[in-house]
Design an enzyme around this catalytic site. Sequence first.
Site, mmCIF file in Angstrom:
data_model
loop_
_atom_site.group_PDB
_atom_site.id
_atom_site.type_symbol
_atom_site.label_atom_id
_atom_site.label_comp_id
_atom_site.label_asym_id
_atom_site.label_seq_id
_atom_site.Cartn_x
_atom_site.Cartn_y
_atom_site.Cartn_z
ATOM 1 N N THR A 124 -10.168 17.334 -24.194
ATOM 2 C CA THR A 124 -10.603 16.226 -25.032
ATOM 3 C C THR A 124 -11.573 16.742 -26.085
ATOM 4 O OG1 THR A 124 -11.388 13.952 -24.990
ATOM 5 C CG2 THR A 124 -12.372 15.429 -23.357
ATOM 6 N N LYS B 141 -9.187 19.483 -28.956
ATOM 7 C CA LYS B 141 -7.762 19.150 -29.008
ATOM 8 C C LYS B 141 -6.961 19.980 -30.016
ATOM 9 C CE LYS B 141 -8.178 14.431 -27.312
ATOM 10 N NZ LYS B 141 -7.813 13.019 -27.524
ATOM 11 N N ASN C 277 -3.559 17.226 -25.847
ATOM 12 C CA ASN C 277 -4.537 16.695 -24.876
ATOM 13 C C ASN C 277 -4.112 16.961 -23.438
ATOM 14 O OD1 ASN C 277 -2.452 14.731 -24.769
ATOM 15 N ND2 ASN C 277 -3.912 13.303 -23.859
ATOM 16 N N ASP D 138 -1.539 11.229 -26.256
ATOM 17 C CA ASP D 138 -2.329 10.146 -26.862
ATOM 18 C C ASP D 138 -1.434 9.218 -27.685
ATOM 19 O OD1 ASP D 138 -4.847 10.898 -25.866
ATOM 20 O OD2 ASP D 138 -5.122 12.353 -27.481
ATOM 21 N N ALA E 220 -7.726 10.479 -33.632
ATOM 22 C CA ALA E 220 -6.965 9.463 -32.898
ATOM 23 C C ALA E 220 -5.950 8.803 -33.833
ATOM 24 C CB ALA E 220 -7.914 8.417 -32.330
ATOM 25 N N ILE F 224 -8.633 0.762 -30.241
ATOM 26 C CA ILE F 224 -8.551 1.790 -29.187
ATOM 27 C C ILE F 224 -9.872 1.954 -28.438
ATOM 28 C CG2 ILE F 224 -6.675 2.972 -30.397
ATOM 29 C CD1 ILE F 224 -8.692 5.274 -30.904
HETATM 30 P P1 ATR Z 1 -11.668 10.640 -33.784
HETATM 31 O O1 ATR Z 1 -11.122 12.025 -33.638
HETATM 32 O O2 ATR Z 1 -12.236 10.091 -32.505
HETATM 33 O O3 ATR Z 1 -10.708 9.706 -34.438
HETATM 34 P P2 ATR Z 1 -13.194 11.345 -36.161
HETATM 35 O O4 ATR Z 1 -12.218 12.391 -36.505
HETATM 36 O O5 ATR Z 1 -14.642 11.673 -36.273
HETATM 37 O O6 ATR Z 1 -12.996 10.808 -34.683
HETATM 38 O O7 ATR Z 1 -12.869 10.037 -37.036
HETATM 39 C C1 ATR Z 1 -13.685 8.943 -37.014
HETATM 40 C C2 ATR Z 1 -13.070 7.815 -37.840
HETATM 41 O O8 ATR Z 1 -13.987 6.713 -37.801
HETATM 42 C C3 ATR Z 1 -12.896 8.141 -39.311
HETATM 43 O O9 ATR Z 1 -11.806 7.409 -39.812
HETATM 44 C C4 ATR Z 1 -14.223 7.658 -39.920
HETATM 45 O O10 ATR Z 1 -14.180 7.344 -41.291
HETATM 46 P P3 ATR Z 1 -14.531 8.467 -42.407
HETATM 47 O O11 ATR Z 1 -13.318 9.330 -42.541
HETATM 48 O O12 ATR Z 1 -14.844 7.676 -43.631
HETATM 49 O O13 ATR Z 1 -15.730 9.210 -41.867
HETATM 50 C C5 ATR Z 1 -14.409 6.394 -39.123
HETATM 51 N N1 ATR Z 1 -15.804 5.948 -39.107
HETATM 52 C C6 ATR Z 1 -16.806 6.443 -38.356
HETATM 53 N N2 ATR Z 1 -17.950 5.765 -38.586
HETATM 54 C C7 ATR Z 1 -17.656 4.804 -39.504
HETATM 55 C C8 ATR Z 1 -18.408 3.746 -40.138
HETATM 56 N N3 ATR Z 1 -19.694 3.548 -39.875
HETATM 57 N N4 ATR Z 1 -17.751 2.946 -40.999
HETATM 58 C C9 ATR Z 1 -16.437 3.121 -41.269
HETATM 59 N N5 ATR Z 1 -15.693 4.091 -40.701
HETATM 60 C C10 ATR Z 1 -16.278 4.918 -39.824
#
Ligand code: ATR
Length: 279
Positions: free
Chosen positions: A62, A66, A87, A102, A130, A218
């Site tokens: 995880t 990944k 995963n 996933d 994700a 999710i």
């Molecule tokens: P994961 O692998 O769990 O999907 P990630 O790669 O860090 O985690 O992606 C997080 C997602 O949440 C992204 O789409 C991020 O948007 P950005 O690309 O603009 O960073 C989104 N996200 C996280 N915090 C956010 C917030 N406060 N408002 C809007 N989108 C957010």
Amino acid sequence: MKKLYAVLGDPISQSMSPQMHNDLFAFYGVDAAYHAFQVKTEELSDAIKGLKAIGASGFNVTIPHKSAIIPLLDAVDPLALEIGAVNTVVNQDGRLIGFNTDGPGFLTGIQSEMPDIFGKRILLIGAGGAARAIYFTLAKAGAARVDIYNRTQERAKALIDSSPYSHLSNAVSLQQVQEELPIYDLIVQTTSVGMYPRENEKPLTLENLSETSVVTDIIYNPLETQFLAAAKKKGARIQNGVEMFIYQGAIAFEKWTGVFPDTNRMRKNVLQQLGGTIC
Ligand code: ATR
């Protein structure tokens, strides 16, 4: 000899997988144990070699491993390669084979609300890891459209452009998505917005949501995010992140043991674990 299964991640102490899989092993009479290991990025390669050397039968990886695990495996399933994330690993006669459960886990879970994805118009919120797994899986399943709204629009564009499905997708702006919300049959929230401890936040408002849409998040802590609560208020059908979690685990369990497990049992186990940790 007792078989060993594991999950590697960092952080890992909150993982619900050990209890979920150990319960299944006991229930199906499989002589095996599943353990969580905290592994730092710089130690991933040694950890994988170690698991191979001691003959572990399979494991999950995880966050944050990944993608980094891919070059460390002997073979990777085509969907996982396309997504760029693994995963689940199966030890097949000493060879470590990587899979992504996933995306397929999400797909199987959502089919209880939307049995056929073919021809459906879908909005994905978020463009992280994700979102990527879900995007490829839904596009492959025959969706008519999979648009992506992300806070950083460039990242949504990059995800779409990196795929063979760019003809199905637009990276939509907040304004566009608010206006066009009613056209989507399915809306999938994949960001961390609304997750404990920021459970009062929503990635967008659902003023224009159609009551015929299905809305899924999710996130599973809280079980009902503000986003899902707003969708329910509009009359839409909703699903939380417990389903994706249990089905990614069920598909992994089947790859390891040949048995597709009882998902009602898994759901009970996970809800019990969440009951103990939700704040
Ligand atoms: P994961 O692998 O769990 O999907 P990630 O790669 O860090 O985690 O992606 C997080 C997602 O949440 C992204 O789409 C991020 O948007 P950005 O690309 O603009 O960073 C989104 N996200 C996280 N915090 C956010 C917030 N406060 N408002 C809007 N989108 C957010």
